[in-house]
Design an enzyme around this catalytic site. Sequence first.
Site, PDB file in Angstrom:
ATOM      1  N   HIS B 224      -1.012  10.608  -4.682  1.00  0.00           N
ATOM      2  CA  HIS B 224      -1.786   9.649  -5.493  1.00  0.00           C
ATOM      3  C   HIS B 224      -1.203   9.668  -6.910  1.00  0.00           C
ATOM      4  O   HIS B 224      -0.194   9.045  -7.176  1.00  0.00           O
ATOM      5  CB  HIS B 224      -3.270  10.039  -5.407  1.00  0.00           C
ATOM      6  CG  HIS B 224      -4.235   9.049  -5.968  1.00  0.00           C
ATOM      7  ND1 HIS B 224      -3.859   7.843  -6.482  1.00  0.00           N
ATOM      8  CD2 HIS B 224      -5.597   9.088  -6.090  1.00  0.00           C
ATOM      9  CE1 HIS B 224      -4.935   7.182  -6.891  1.00  0.00           C
ATOM     10  NE2 HIS B 224      -6.001   7.909  -6.665  1.00  0.00           N
ATOM     11  N   HIS B 263       3.911   0.300  -1.556  1.00  0.00           N
ATOM     12  CA  HIS B 263       2.524   0.481  -1.962  1.00  0.00           C
ATOM     13  C   HIS B 263       1.620   0.114  -0.790  1.00  0.00           C
ATOM     14  O   HIS B 263       1.935  -0.787  -0.021  1.00  0.00           O
ATOM     15  CB  HIS B 263       2.211  -0.409  -3.169  1.00  0.00           C
ATOM     16  CG  HIS B 263       0.930  -0.065  -3.849  1.00  0.00           C
ATOM     17  ND1 HIS B 263      -0.289  -0.513  -3.399  1.00  0.00           N
ATOM     18  CD2 HIS B 263       0.669   0.715  -4.932  1.00  0.00           C
ATOM     19  CE1 HIS B 263      -1.241  -0.035  -4.186  1.00  0.00           C
ATOM     20  NE2 HIS B 263      -0.684   0.716  -5.129  1.00  0.00           N
ATOM     21  N   ASP B 320       4.463   3.413 -10.406  1.00  0.00           N
ATOM     22  CA  ASP B 320       5.017   4.719 -10.775  1.00  0.00           C
ATOM     23  C   ASP B 320       6.507   4.658 -11.075  1.00  0.00           C
ATOM     24  O   ASP B 320       7.048   5.490 -11.792  1.00  0.00           O
ATOM     25  CB  ASP B 320       4.790   5.728  -9.634  1.00  0.00           C
ATOM     26  CG  ASP B 320       3.319   5.867  -9.304  1.00  0.00           C
ATOM     27  OD1 ASP B 320       2.536   6.086 -10.249  1.00  0.00           O
ATOM     28  OD2 ASP B 320       2.939   5.750  -8.128  1.00  0.00           O
TER      29      ASP B 320
END
Lengths: 390, 390
Positions: B224, B263, B320
């Site tokens: 996460h 994702h 990210d």
Amino acid sequence: MGKTVDVKNIGLRGVTVADTKVSFIDGEKGILIYRGYRIEDLAEKSTFPEVAYLLLQGNLPNKKQLAGFNEELLKAREIPDQIYEGMKQYPAEALTMDILQSSISILAMHDPELEDDTREANVRKATRLIARLPIIAAAWHRIRKGLAPLSSDDSLSHAANFLWLLHGETPSEEVARDLDICLVLHADHTFNASTFACREVVSTKAHIYAGVAAGVGALSGSLHGGANAKVMKTLLALEGENDIAGWVREKLDRHERIMGMGHAVYKTMDPRAIILKEMAQRLAKTTGMGKLVERSMQIEKTALEEFEKRGKSQIKPNVDFYSATVYHQMGIPLDLMTPIFAISRVAGWTTHIIEEKTGEAQEKPALYRPKAEYVGTYCGLMGCTYTPPS
Amino acid sequence: MGKTVDVKNIGLRGVTVADTKVSFIDGEKGILIYRGYRIEDLAEKSTFPEVAYLLLQGNLPNKKQLAGFNEELLKAREIPDQIYEGMKQYPAEALTMDILQSSISILAMHDPELEDDTREANVRKATRLIARLPIIAAAWHRIRKGLAPLSSDDSLSHAANFLWLLHGETPSEEVARDLDICLVLHADHTFNASTFACREVVSTKAHIYAGVAAGVGALSGSLHGGANAKVMKTLLALEGENDIAGWVREKLDRHERIMGMGHAVYKTMDPRAIILKEMAQRLAKTTGMGKLVERSMQIEKTALEEFEKRGKSQIKPNVDFYSATVYHQMGIPLDLMTPIFAISRVAGWTTHIIEEKTGEAQEKPALYRPKAEYVGTYCGLMGCTYTPPS
């Protein structure tokens, strides 16, 4: 994957989200099983450390394994000094569940095996958590009263040592065994809200302490672990009330809940409540609190008659209804009742966390990531246009 | 209720569990909306405190409201001394996420409004949490390095003050604004694993701190919040590698994941990644870390080509992938990247917690309580027979 299912607004009730090998409930028949064993059988013949071992390892320990596990529990009774030091600075009115939660994160910081995510290391961490939560709860209870925390007595069992640390008196064998049975009864209960929180948190590969901290948080809610203390408050408030039956009827006429009655899963008497009811009656012979137990039973009797009349015969006493009177007779203050629930349930939480991490019962996509339906503002395909505040 | 649905072993992917008015994602089109507003628009024109207000209150603040909210944030920058004292005793290698988690429980103990569960009180608690998480993370970073924590500079914005507290240098306006935009971009993302954990925990009526502590725990998992630091580790390990394209191809040939790519929800480029990519390139002009950014872009380019060839064209860079290079250029160490995620996401967590508590978006049964299918030992209707260990 990709499967689109709408179970909106039912709080996942009746929704099967995973496989598990840990425990099983038949709510119609009132059956609770840990790793294949009936709760009645475990309550009668096993101890809490045996049950914790059973949960964690999936099988009952032999004598040698049990001795080894008890040795591990003993060794882990020492906790970092920093936890005691911190407690001296917390406000005396701080909630014990918050103390447990912050202490769990602090234990994580001090665990040399934190980064080792193997089953074996996690069982060792689980064992340390099981050993330490009672130490922390009892130490806090002493410190908030301005007393020094006591040292563990290594000759005492897990349950007896907790009562010693709490009260500064060695409990009778009977009372220690009764608390031990309470711990057995509360150790697991499939995917309840706190256990599901534990599993959800570690599904991201978070460590076991992060999962247990979430479990403590969920259990602290008044709809979950807080129920036994609410039962006790009701019972104490009814002291001197002569017409208990009338009180019950009035409450039901006003469509109010009777705390400790009814359960999301059981449609018959909670098998744990049966054992606790007997225990409450037995304890009363020594504690002289027969009137209190009598009051519980009067409430139960009228409530069951009334529910029957009102077509709600599935509402029966749950585990909290009689655990309240049991704990009260053991001298456990109201606000430690939920922490004691945690002290037991940590065995189940850590077991479920390990099952989630290892995938022992199932393979599933990495983490829990549900969908929600957006019912908010939406000014068109491109969203609303933002204008700076004026 | 009582509805029996089997969504076993899919980690709730694609399962709609609730209504929400907080945010919306269209994963096909790459759209993210907070309370009706497109993320691109908010990133361009708003600040993090405005977005936090928008999330918590459901509408954008006017000038006066924003000034009031900023004033609340300023006032809340002071945290209990006990938190600093505790930090001096934590092992220097303790994880910052564990520090945040334990500190949140300690903040709960010190909050005079803890028991007030009204929307208004919870918004105030949320505001304090938003103000304080950066203070705690920065103080810990100083203390673990043997430095004294710094005092907040009240002339600095939320983002600028955090960089000041971390580095002991007032950041340029540009860098402070870039961090502010990062906080805007990470503030909410519907029912991700940590947000769902927050909602699950408070569905039992646990307090807001218990919910946020669970969110921090879930975010700490490497699947996460831990992803951005993993991206950065990869980028640093590739320093001096001349054949980035070859490295990407080999990795994909071995069926390994490329961190920061793909994702659970977006099937196109994550709208946040587009903004962060531009930011990373812009920052490089000042930081001189052009080569690092170049390396990210080479990885992206080859990866996209290869995914296309391999029939996986839906895999694109996620939030990210470029936040890593952005944070690195701001001098943020690897192990503070997830905590910064928390510092932003706490706005979304607290908003979702309040929505869960108030039932603003939906009515639903009290708490999340799913079912699991028992696939473990079961010796017959009555369970296995327990025999004491031998």
